[in-house]
Design a protein around this motif. Sequence first.
Motif, PDB file in Angstrom:
ATOM      1  N   ARG A 169       0.795  -1.222   0.000  1.00 17.63           N
ATOM      2  CA  ARG A 169       0.000   0.000   0.000  1.00 17.63           C
ATOM      3  C   ARG A 169       0.828   1.273   0.000  1.00 17.63           C
ATOM      4  O   ARG A 169       2.001   1.273   0.357  1.00 17.63           O
ATOM      5  N   LYS A 170       0.190   2.345  -0.394  1.00 17.11           N
ATOM      6  CA  LYS A 170       0.826   3.652  -0.331  1.00 17.11           C
ATOM      7  C   LYS A 170       0.989   4.059   1.137  1.00 17.11           C
ATOM      8  O   LYS A 170       0.306   3.537   2.012  1.00 17.11           O
ATOM      9  N   ALA A 171       1.893   4.990   1.375  1.00 15.64           N
ATOM     10  CA  ALA A 171       2.272   5.355   2.739  1.00 15.64           C
ATOM     11  C   ALA A 171       1.075   5.760   3.595  1.00 15.64           C
ATOM     12  O   ALA A 171       0.177   6.466   3.131  1.00 15.64           O
ATOM     13  N   GLY A 172       1.076   5.292   4.828  1.00 16.27           N
ATOM     14  CA  GLY A 172       0.111   5.767   5.813  1.00 16.27           C
ATOM     15  C   GLY A 172      -1.252   5.112   5.781  1.00 16.27           C
ATOM     16  O   GLY A 172      -2.136   5.485   6.537  1.00 16.27           O
ATOM     17  N   ARG A 173      -1.437   4.113   4.932  1.00 15.27           N
ATOM     18  CA  ARG A 173      -2.759   3.487   4.818  1.00 15.27           C
ATOM     19  C   ARG A 173      -2.915   2.276   5.725  1.00 15.27           C
ATOM     20  O   ARG A 173      -4.026   1.948   6.147  1.00 15.27           O
ATOM     21  N   LEU A 174      -1.795   1.575   5.966  1.00 14.51           N
ATOM     22  CA  LEU A 174      -1.851   0.343   6.748  1.00 14.51           C
ATOM     23  C   LEU A 174      -1.535   0.638   8.208  1.00 14.51           C
ATOM     24  O   LEU A 174      -0.585   1.368   8.501  1.00 14.51           O
ATOM     25  N   PRO A 175      -2.303   0.051   9.126  1.00 17.25           N
ATOM     26  CA  PRO A 175      -1.913   0.155  10.535  1.00 17.25           C
ATOM     27  C   PRO A 175      -0.653  -0.683  10.766  1.00 17.25           C
ATOM     28  O   PRO A 175      -0.433  -1.674  10.073  1.00 17.25           O
ATOM     29  N   GLY A 176       0.183  -0.274  11.710  1.00 14.60           N
ATOM     30  CA  GLY A 176       1.459  -0.945  11.972  1.00 14.60           C
ATOM     31  C   GLY A 176       1.285  -2.285  12.611  1.00 14.60           C
ATOM     32  O   GLY A 176       0.173  -2.630  13.031  1.00 14.60           O
ATOM     33  N   PRO A 177       2.372  -3.068  12.706  1.00 13.60           N
ATOM     34  CA  PRO A 177       3.714  -2.725  12.229  1.00 13.60           C
ATOM     35  C   PRO A 177       3.839  -2.891  10.717  1.00 13.60           C
ATOM     36  O   PRO A 177       3.311  -3.848  10.159  1.00 13.60           O
ATOM     37  N   VAL A 178       4.533  -1.942  10.066  1.00 12.53           N
ATOM     38  CA  VAL A 178       4.759  -2.046   8.636  1.00 12.53           C
ATOM     39  C   VAL A 178       6.249  -1.911   8.329  1.00 12.53           C
ATOM     40  O   VAL A 178       7.000  -1.353   9.121  1.00 12.53           O
ATOM     41  N   VAL A 179       6.639  -2.461   7.171  1.00  7.81           N
ATOM     42  CA  VAL A 179       7.944  -2.120   6.608  1.00  7.81           C
ATOM     43  C   VAL A 179       7.653  -1.171   5.454  1.00  7.81           C
ATOM     44  O   VAL A 179       6.596  -1.261   4.812  1.00  7.81           O
ATOM     45  N   GLY A 180       8.585  -0.256   5.199  1.00 12.64           N
ATOM     46  CA  GLY A 180       8.355   0.740   4.146  1.00 12.64           C
ATOM     47  C   GLY A 180       9.593   0.940   3.303  1.00 12.64           C
ATOM     48  O   GLY A 180      10.713   0.730   3.767  1.00 12.64           O
ATOM     49  N   VAL A 181       9.368   1.333   2.064  1.00 13.09           N
ATOM     50  CA  VAL A 181      10.481   1.656   1.156  1.00 13.09           C
ATOM     51  C   VAL A 181      10.146   2.965   0.444  1.00 13.09           C
ATOM     52  O   VAL A 181       9.074   3.108  -0.137  1.00 13.09           O
ATOM     53  N   ASP A 182      11.082   3.918   0.522  1.00 10.35           N
ATOM     54  CA  ASP A 182      10.949   5.172  -0.229  1.00 10.35           C
ATOM     55  C   ASP A 182      11.596   4.990  -1.590  1.00 10.35           C
ATOM     56  O   ASP A 182      12.632   4.338  -1.703  1.00 10.35           O
ATOM     57  N   TYR A 183      10.993   5.561  -2.608  1.00  9.31           N
ATOM     58  CA  TYR A 183      11.600   5.455  -3.932  1.00  9.31           C
ATOM     59  C   TYR A 183      11.376   6.745  -4.711  1.00  9.31           C
ATOM     60  O   TYR A 183      10.489   7.541  -4.384  1.00  9.31           O
ATOM     61  N   ALA A 184      12.196   6.921  -5.741  1.00  8.12           N
ATOM     62  CA  ALA A 184      12.168   8.171  -6.500  1.00  8.12           C
ATOM     63  C   ALA A 184      11.089   8.142  -7.563  1.00  8.12           C
ATOM     64  O   ALA A 184      10.879   7.142  -8.237  1.00  8.12           O
ATOM     65  N   LEU A 185      10.385   9.240  -7.696  1.00  8.28           N
ATOM     66  CA  LEU A 185       9.479   9.458  -8.816  1.00  8.28           C
ATOM     67  C   LEU A 185      10.150  10.446  -9.752  1.00  8.28           C
ATOM     68  O   LEU A 185      11.209  10.981  -9.444  1.00  8.28           O
ATOM     69  N   GLU A 186       9.519  10.700 -10.885  1.00  3.65           N
ATOM     70  CA  GLU A 186      10.092  11.679 -11.808  1.00  3.65           C
ATOM     71  C   GLU A 186      10.288  13.015 -11.072  1.00  3.65           C
ATOM     72  O   GLU A 186      11.324  13.652 -11.190  1.00  3.65           O
ATOM     73  N   TYR A 187       9.267  13.413 -10.329  1.00  2.00           N
ATOM     74  CA  TYR A 187       9.402  14.606  -9.490  1.00  2.00           C
ATOM     75  C   TYR A 187       9.066  14.192  -8.068  1.00  2.00           C
ATOM     76  O   TYR A 187       7.933  13.860  -7.778  1.00  2.00           O
ATOM     77  N   GLY A 188      10.063  14.189  -7.189  1.00  5.07           N
ATOM     78  CA  GLY A 188       9.815  13.890  -5.787  1.00  5.07           C
ATOM     79  C   GLY A 188       9.977  12.415  -5.459  1.00  5.07           C
ATOM     80  O   GLY A 188      10.616  11.667  -6.189  1.00  5.07           O
ATOM     81  N   THR A 189       9.390  12.009  -4.328  1.00  2.00           N
ATOM     82  CA  THR A 189       9.518  10.626  -3.881  1.00  2.00           C
ATOM     83  C   THR A 189       8.151  10.079  -3.483  1.00  2.00           C
ATOM     84  O   THR A 189       7.203  10.823  -3.298  1.00  2.00           O
ATOM     85  N   ALA A 190       8.104   8.754  -3.363  1.00  2.00           N
ATOM     86  CA  ALA A 190       6.892   8.088  -2.896  1.00  2.00           C
ATOM     87  C   ALA A 190       7.326   6.986  -1.935  1.00  2.00           C
ATOM     88  O   ALA A 190       8.516   6.681  -1.815  1.00  2.00           O
ATOM     89  N   ARG A 191       6.370   6.403  -1.261  1.00  3.20           N
ATOM     90  CA  ARG A 191       6.679   5.360  -0.291  1.00  3.20           C
ATOM     91  C   ARG A 191       5.604   4.281  -0.361  1.00  3.20           C
ATOM     92  O   ARG A 191       4.414   4.588  -0.433  1.00  3.20           O
ATOM     93  N   MET A 192       6.043   3.026  -0.384  1.00  2.00           N
ATOM     94  CA  MET A 192       5.113   1.903  -0.331  1.00  2.00           C
ATOM     95  C   MET A 192       5.351   1.158   0.977  1.00  2.00           C
ATOM     96  O   MET A 192       6.488   1.101   1.479  1.00  2.00           O
ATOM     97  N   GLU A 193       4.297   0.579   1.520  1.00  2.00           N
ATOM     98  CA  GLU A 193       4.393  -0.124   2.798  1.00  2.00           C
ATOM     99  C   GLU A 193       3.696  -1.491   2.739  1.00  2.00           C
ATOM    100  O   GLU A 193       2.796  -1.701   1.921  1.00  2.00           O
ATOM    101  N   LEU A 194       4.126  -2.346   3.645  1.00  2.00           N
ATOM    102  CA  LEU A 194       3.583  -3.708   3.710  1.00  2.00           C
ATOM    103  C   LEU A 194       3.620  -4.176   5.150  1.00  2.00           C
ATOM    104  O   LEU A 194       4.584  -3.902   5.871  1.00  2.00           O
ATOM    105  N   ARG A 195       2.584  -4.872   5.548  1.00  2.00           N
ATOM    106  CA  ARG A 195       2.616  -5.514   6.871  1.00  2.00           C
ATOM    107  C   ARG A 195       3.335  -6.843   6.713  1.00  2.00           C
ATOM    108  O   ARG A 195       2.823  -7.749   6.042  1.00  2.00           O
ATOM    109  N   PRO A 196       4.521  -6.990   7.337  1.00  2.00           N
ATOM    110  CA  PRO A 196       5.286  -8.227   7.128  1.00  2.00           C
ATOM    111  C   PRO A 196       4.555  -9.473   7.615  1.00  2.00           C
ATOM    112  O   PRO A 196       4.824 -10.575   7.123  1.00  2.00           O
ATOM    113  N   ASP A 197       3.609  -9.298   8.528  1.00  2.00           N
ATOM    114  CA  ASP A 197       2.905 -10.491   9.026  1.00  2.00           C
ATOM    115  C   ASP A 197       1.870 -11.026   8.036  1.00  2.00           C
ATOM    116  O   ASP A 197       1.220 -12.041   8.286  1.00  2.00           O
TER     117      ASP A 197
END
Length: 175
Positions: free
Chosen positions: A83-111
């Motif tokens: 999911r996109k950042a901030g949508r999943l209740p924790g605990p989550v792992v997250g990865v920031d990545y570059a967009l053409e302009y700016g950055t984005a973040r995806m998250e996942l509940r490892p469980d």
Amino acid sequence: FPVELTDLVREHVREIPDFPAPGVLFRDITPLLADGPAFGALVRGLADKYRGHVDAVAGLESRGFILAAPLALELGVGMITVRKAGRLPGPVVGVDYALEYGTARMELRPDTVTEGQRVLIIDDVLATGGTGAAAVQLVERSGGEVVALAMLLELAALSGRTKLDGHRVDSVLIY
Ligand code: PRP
Ligand code: MG
């Protein structure tokens, strides 16, 4: 993928010039989704390639969800939501990545991933590869094994594959 599946997608994708910005040619998959028989044939065609080889399907919010849910059901496995950042209740792992302009973040509940689970990542479009690469990291950090990334459309000019080095990328239609 079989050529019939590639033809089906090509025939149902609409090209919209200058969206979302001038000079950009947008490939719109909504006509494919809106056509019941075509959508069904697409999901069965995707499933035929992976049946018996995957334990879960990971969909990438938002448009990847549209494909991941019916594909998971067709394969008889569960769906993982990246999911996109901030949508999943924790605990989550997250990865920031570059967009053409700016950055984005995806998250996942490892469980939601089990250790050694064979995961198929699916999304509608492979462009720069940032979203797919973030998903690979999240699934692997959660203990899953990425079997392949399945993409409906691949925009080859943006070289997204180079960000997914070492992983299998199956695209139904490459532009
Ligand atoms: C689009 C598309 C892919 C991603 C591909 O998603 O659905 O997920 O971009 O781009 P990349 O390979 O350069 O990372 P978008 O972020 O526009 O959001 P959406 O799926 O919610 O429409
Ligand atoms: Mg997306």
